[in-house]
Design a protein around this motif. Structure first.
Motif, PDB file in Angstrom:
ATOM      1  N   THR A 119       0.813  -1.213   0.000  1.00  0.00           N
ATOM      2  CA  THR A 119       0.000   0.000   0.000  1.00  0.00           C
ATOM      3  C   THR A 119       0.849   1.267   0.000  1.00  0.00           C
ATOM      4  O   THR A 119       0.399   2.314  -0.447  1.00  0.00           O
ATOM      5  CB  THR A 119      -0.944   0.021   1.217  1.00  0.00           C
ATOM      6  OG1 THR A 119      -0.160  -0.152   2.394  1.00  0.00           O
ATOM      7  CG2 THR A 119      -1.979  -1.085   1.126  1.00  0.00           C
ATOM      8  N   GLY A 120       2.081   1.190   0.480  1.00  0.00           N
ATOM      9  CA  GLY A 120       2.946   2.359   0.516  1.00  0.00           C
ATOM     10  C   GLY A 120       3.905   2.458  -0.643  1.00  0.00           C
ATOM     11  O   GLY A 120       4.644   3.435  -0.769  1.00  0.00           O
ATOM     12  N   LEU A 121       3.899   1.481  -1.526  1.00  0.00           N
ATOM     13  CA  LEU A 121       4.845   1.424  -2.637  1.00  0.00           C
ATOM     14  C   LEU A 121       4.729   2.637  -3.553  1.00  0.00           C
ATOM     15  O   LEU A 121       5.721   3.306  -3.849  1.00  0.00           O
ATOM     16  CB  LEU A 121       4.623   0.137  -3.437  1.00  0.00           C
ATOM     17  CG  LEU A 121       5.455  -0.049  -4.687  1.00  0.00           C
ATOM     18  CD1 LEU A 121       6.900  -0.313  -4.299  1.00  0.00           C
ATOM     19  CD2 LEU A 121       4.915  -1.182  -5.521  1.00  0.00           C
ATOM     20  N   ARG A 122       3.534   2.957  -3.960  1.00  0.00           N
ATOM     21  CA  ARG A 122       3.328   4.073  -4.893  1.00  0.00           C
ATOM     22  C   ARG A 122       3.705   5.408  -4.248  1.00  0.00           C
ATOM     23  O   ARG A 122       4.320   6.265  -4.887  1.00  0.00           O
ATOM     24  CB  ARG A 122       1.867   4.085  -5.335  1.00  0.00           C
ATOM     25  CG  ARG A 122       1.573   5.108  -6.383  1.00  0.00           C
ATOM     26  CD  ARG A 122       0.165   4.916  -6.936  1.00  0.00           C
ATOM     27  NE  ARG A 122      -0.124   5.964  -7.883  1.00  0.00           N
ATOM     28  CZ  ARG A 122      -1.285   6.564  -7.985  1.00  0.00           C
ATOM     29  NH1 ARG A 122      -2.275   6.208  -7.203  1.00  0.00           N
ATOM     30  NH2 ARG A 122      -1.478   7.499  -8.870  1.00  0.00           N
ATOM     31  N   ALA A 123       3.342   5.582  -2.979  1.00  0.00           N
ATOM     32  CA  ALA A 123       3.659   6.834  -2.277  1.00  0.00           C
ATOM     33  C   ALA A 123       5.169   7.022  -2.146  1.00  0.00           C
ATOM     34  O   ALA A 123       5.682   8.126  -2.323  1.00  0.00           O
ATOM     35  CB  ALA A 123       3.005   6.833  -0.899  1.00  0.00           C
ATOM     36  N   VAL A 124       5.887   5.939  -1.855  1.00  0.00           N
ATOM     37  CA  VAL A 124       7.349   6.012  -1.726  1.00  0.00           C
ATOM     38  C   VAL A 124       7.978   6.405  -3.053  1.00  0.00           C
ATOM     39  O   VAL A 124       8.843   7.289  -3.102  1.00  0.00           O
ATOM     40  CB  VAL A 124       7.914   4.667  -1.229  1.00  0.00           C
ATOM     41  CG1 VAL A 124       9.394   4.574  -1.444  1.00  0.00           C
ATOM     42  CG2 VAL A 124       7.584   4.471   0.234  1.00  0.00           C
ATOM     43  N   LEU A 125       7.566   5.775  -4.116  1.00  0.00           N
ATOM     44  CA  LEU A 125       8.144   6.068  -5.433  1.00  0.00           C
ATOM     45  C   LEU A 125       7.829   7.489  -5.892  1.00  0.00           C
ATOM     46  O   LEU A 125       8.685   8.174  -6.457  1.00  0.00           O
ATOM     47  CB  LEU A 125       7.663   5.042  -6.452  1.00  0.00           C
ATOM     48  CG  LEU A 125       8.129   3.600  -6.192  1.00  0.00           C
ATOM     49  CD1 LEU A 125       7.514   2.648  -7.197  1.00  0.00           C
ATOM     50  CD2 LEU A 125       9.636   3.498  -6.188  1.00  0.00           C
ATOM     51  N   LYS A 126       6.608   7.958  -5.635  1.00  0.00           N
ATOM     52  CA  LYS A 126       6.239   9.326  -6.026  1.00  0.00           C
ATOM     53  C   LYS A 126       7.000  10.367  -5.214  1.00  0.00           C
ATOM     54  O   LYS A 126       7.469  11.362  -5.747  1.00  0.00           O
ATOM     55  CB  LYS A 126       4.733   9.539  -5.850  1.00  0.00           C
ATOM     56  CG  LYS A 126       3.911   8.995  -6.972  1.00  0.00           C
ATOM     57  CD  LYS A 126       2.495   9.467  -6.841  1.00  0.00           C
ATOM     58  CE  LYS A 126       1.812   9.380  -8.178  1.00  0.00           C
ATOM     59  NZ  LYS A 126       0.544  10.060  -8.207  1.00  0.00           N
ATOM     60  N   PHE A 127       7.123  10.132  -3.894  1.00  0.00           N
ATOM     61  CA  PHE A 127       7.845  11.081  -3.050  1.00  0.00           C
ATOM     62  C   PHE A 127       9.309  11.144  -3.456  1.00  0.00           C
ATOM     63  O   PHE A 127       9.892  12.225  -3.548  1.00  0.00           O
ATOM     64  CB  PHE A 127       7.726  10.668  -1.577  1.00  0.00           C
ATOM     65  CG  PHE A 127       8.450  11.589  -0.645  1.00  0.00           C
ATOM     66  CD1 PHE A 127       7.855  12.760  -0.226  1.00  0.00           C
ATOM     67  CD2 PHE A 127       9.719  11.289  -0.202  1.00  0.00           C
ATOM     68  CE1 PHE A 127       8.517  13.626   0.633  1.00  0.00           C
ATOM     69  CE2 PHE A 127      10.402  12.136   0.656  1.00  0.00           C
ATOM     70  CZ  PHE A 127       9.795  13.310   1.070  1.00  0.00           C
ATOM     71  N   ALA A 128       9.905   9.986  -3.733  1.00  0.00           N
ATOM     72  CA  ALA A 128      11.308   9.953  -4.130  1.00  0.00           C
ATOM     73  C   ALA A 128      11.523  10.634  -5.480  1.00  0.00           C
ATOM     74  O   ALA A 128      12.520  11.332  -5.677  1.00  0.00           O
ATOM     75  CB  ALA A 128      11.798   8.510  -4.176  1.00  0.00           C
ATOM     76  N   ALA A 129      10.597  10.451  -6.392  1.00  0.00           N
ATOM     77  CA  ALA A 129      10.720  11.095  -7.699  1.00  0.00           C
ATOM     78  C   ALA A 129      10.580  12.617  -7.586  1.00  0.00           C
ATOM     79  O   ALA A 129      11.271  13.358  -8.279  1.00  0.00           O
ATOM     80  CB  ALA A 129       9.661  10.544  -8.651  1.00  0.00           C
ATOM     81  N   ALA A 130       9.717  13.068  -6.698  1.00  0.00           N
ATOM     82  CA  ALA A 130       9.490  14.501  -6.551  1.00  0.00           C
ATOM     83  C   ALA A 130      10.614  15.210  -5.795  1.00  0.00           C
ATOM     84  O   ALA A 130      10.910  16.364  -6.074  1.00  0.00           O
ATOM     85  CB  ALA A 130       8.167  14.746  -5.837  1.00  0.00           C
ATOM     86  N   THR A 131      11.250  14.516  -4.855  1.00  0.00           N
ATOM     87  CA  THR A 131      12.247  15.172  -4.009  1.00  0.00           C
ATOM     88  C   THR A 131      13.686  14.776  -4.315  1.00  0.00           C
ATOM     89  O   THR A 131      14.607  15.452  -3.872  1.00  0.00           O
ATOM     90  CB  THR A 131      11.981  14.863  -2.529  1.00  0.00           C
ATOM     91  OG1 THR A 131      12.069  13.447  -2.327  1.00  0.00           O
ATOM     92  CG2 THR A 131      10.624  15.375  -2.099  1.00  0.00           C
ATOM     93  N   GLY A 132      13.893  13.685  -5.024  1.00  0.00           N
ATOM     94  CA  GLY A 132      15.252  13.219  -5.285  1.00  0.00           C
ATOM     95  C   GLY A 132      15.785  12.317  -4.189  1.00  0.00           C
ATOM     96  O   GLY A 132      16.974  12.040  -4.122  1.00  0.00           O
TER      97      GLY A 132
END
Length: 79
Positions: A49-62
């Protein structure tokens, strides 16, 4: 999560204390802002359930995403 629950209604419906949740989110945001280099931030979720949120946050912040299985000793055992 129990500390963020305001009250419980019938049929397992929980009312979340949004004021306390917002305070925790803002304190986390302030902690992240203090870090100068986004590469020093790791975002971890071992649940699907947290997979998508982790990937999006990492893509947005580096930040560095660690999604899925987390190997113990990743931070402490340097090779």
């Amino acid at each position: 999560m129990k500390q963020h629950v305001y009250k419980r209604k019938s049929h397992d419906v929980y009312i979340i204390n949004l004021k306390r949740t917002l305070q925790k989110l803002l304190s986390a945001a302030h902690a992240i802002i203090v870090i100068e280099s986004p590469v020093d931030i790791s975002v971890i979720s071992s649940k699907n359930t947290g997979l998508r949120a982790v990937l999006k946050f990492a893509a947005a912040t580096g930040a560095i995403p660690i999604a899925g299985c987390f190997t113990l000793g990743t931070f402490t055992n340097q090779i």
